[in-house]
Design an enzyme around this catalytic site. Structure first.
Site, short mmCIF file in Angstrom:
data_model
loop_
_atom_site.label_atom_id
_atom_site.label_comp_id
_atom_site.label_asym_id
_atom_site.label_seq_id
_atom_site.Cartn_x
_atom_site.Cartn_y
_atom_site.Cartn_z
N LEU A 143 109.07 -25.97 -41.06
CA LEU A 143 109.03 -24.59 -41.52
C LEU A 143 110.41 -23.99 -41.26
O LEU A 143 111.04 -24.31 -40.25
CB LEU A 143 107.96 -23.78 -40.77
CG LEU A 143 106.50 -24.19 -40.96
CD1 LEU A 143 105.60 -23.32 -40.10
CD2 LEU A 143 106.09 -24.08 -42.43
N ASP A 144 110.86 -23.14 -42.17
CA ASP A 144 112.14 -22.46 -41.96
C ASP A 144 112.11 -21.69 -40.65
O ASP A 144 111.05 -21.27 -40.17
CB ASP A 144 112.44 -21.51 -43.12
CG ASP A 144 112.57 -22.22 -44.45
OD1 ASP A 144 112.96 -23.39 -44.45
OD2 ASP A 144 112.26 -21.59 -45.48
N LYS A 145 113.27 -21.45 -40.09
CA LYS A 145 113.39 -20.75 -38.82
C LYS A 145 112.56 -19.47 -38.81
O LYS A 145 111.81 -19.21 -37.85
CB LYS A 145 114.85 -20.42 -38.54
CG LYS A 145 115.08 -19.55 -37.30
CD LYS A 145 116.54 -19.20 -37.12
CE LYS A 145 116.74 -18.27 -35.93
NZ LYS A 145 118.18 -17.90 -35.74
N THR A 147 110.11 -18.51 -40.80
CA THR A 147 108.74 -18.61 -41.32
C THR A 147 107.83 -18.98 -40.16
O THR A 147 108.12 -19.91 -39.40
CB THR A 147 108.64 -19.69 -42.42
OG1 THR A 147 109.47 -19.30 -43.52
CG2 THR A 147 107.21 -19.86 -42.90
N ARG A 246 109.82 -19.54 -51.55
CA ARG A 246 110.87 -18.53 -51.63
C ARG A 246 111.64 -18.64 -52.95
O ARG A 246 111.93 -17.63 -53.60
CB ARG A 246 111.82 -18.66 -50.45
CG ARG A 246 111.12 -18.46 -49.10
CD ARG A 246 111.96 -18.96 -47.93
NE ARG A 246 113.20 -18.21 -47.80
CZ ARG A 246 114.17 -18.55 -46.95
NH1 ARG A 246 114.04 -19.61 -46.17
NH2 ARG A 246 115.27 -17.82 -46.89
#
Length: 323
Positions: A143-145, A147, A246
């Site tokens: 997961l993105d930082k 998110t 996104r």
């Protein structure tokens, strides 16, 4: 000269002009490979006349001073750190957790510690039996930082291989919640567009037409709308590309609230909101995206497993502020 010694600044000549900056620096500083130069540039460690230059493909300009700074080397193996984790389930093969927004998954330049991997190394300890010959957690998806949400991490080689294959074969049930600008139409539908590196900005992803990207499919449905300017949506991933939700929403003109990469200007939809709701949405400090549900088959028992979590407080507080 070693990789950690600061190379002398280089003044570009007329003969150097026009070539890619990463190639130019790698030629002038023979202790650095071009890939290493590219990585250092993308992390902001190359200065051109005192200003960071992050685009490796930027053409060299004659007369400019190029100076590369090499940060201290970090340990090859990440170190365990005592960081609290919200664990939903754990056994000898895997661990399921709710990752908070703001936590990076794996150490990288600029985020060398304080990551999920550092926390897992300390938490799991000797229960990590080894993956690829190393005692480490098996990261099978990220997961993105900024998110938040559910992740599964393997603790054994067997679980790592089985879960990685399940992700590759799209046998994972993944659902997200997001808040986006504008109201997607129809109220329930799909975004189907190949995703690859943005040709104009290599740090961004983009929907790529005419080949070159990887197939990406996102299903969505609207859960709630707010004054014609914002929508609370659920998204289900049929594929797993970098920044997929996104990118798809931004490409459709419905960038996620707070997205620092794909929301470049104040959306026209903001005009439909009250001043308080508009300010709350524009001031939200991260992409409004939460990995709400994760389902998979346990690699050892074969039992179906399903985990769900509510969005974190900042997300729910935003929903209340824009209602």
């Amino acid at each position: 000269m070693t990789d950690t010694a600061p190379p002398a600044p280089v003044i570009a000549s007329a003969d150097d002009a026009g070539q890619r900056t990463d190639r130019f620096i790698a030629t002038m500083v023979d202790t650095l490979s071009r890939s290493r130069v590219k990585s250092l540039m993308e992390s902001g460690h190359l200065l051109r006349n005192g200003t960071p230059l992050r685009d490796p493909a930027e053409p060299v300009r004659a007369g400019m001073c190029y100076e590369i700074h090499i940060p201290p080397a970090i340990p090859t193996t990440p170190q365990g750190q005592d960081i609290a984790l919200d664990i939903l389930y754990e056994d000898r093969d895997l661990i399921v957790l709710d990752k908070p927004a703001g936590m990076v998954v794996h150490p990288a330049p600029g985020n060398e510690d304080g990551t999920l991997v550092n926390a897992l190394l300390a938490h799991c300890g000797d229960s990590l039996t080894g993956i690829g010959g190393e005692r480490r957690p098996g990261i099978v998806h990220r997961l993105d930082k900024d998110t938040s949400g559910i992740m599964v991490v393997a603790k054994t080689e067997m679980a790592h291989q089985a879960l990685s294959l399940a992700f590759a074969e799209r046998r994972m049930d993944r659902a997200y919640q997001a808040i986006c600008w504008g109201i997607p139409t129809p109220a329930q539908g799909s975004f189907d567009g190949a995703i690859g590196r943005d040709r104009r900005d290599r740090k961004r992803m983009a929907v790529i037409a005419n080949g070159g990207g990887k197939h990406a499919l996102t299903h969505y449905r609207i859960l709630e709308t707010f004054h014609g300017g914002l929508a609370h949506v659920e998204c289900k991933l049929a594929t797993g590309r970098t920044h997929q939700i996104r990118v798809h929403f931004a490409h459709a003109g419905h960038a996620l609230v707070g997205d620092p990469v794909y929301l470049r200007r104040i959306p026209a939809a903001a005009r439909a909101l009250s001043p308080a709701a508009k300010d709350a949405a524009l001031d939200f400090p991260r992409q409004a995206l939460h990995a709400r549900r994760l389902g998979f088959v346990h690699p050892r028992s074969g039992e179906p497993m399903l985990f769900e979590t509510a969005p974190p407080d900042d997300f729910t507080s935003l929903l209340g502020s824009i209602a």
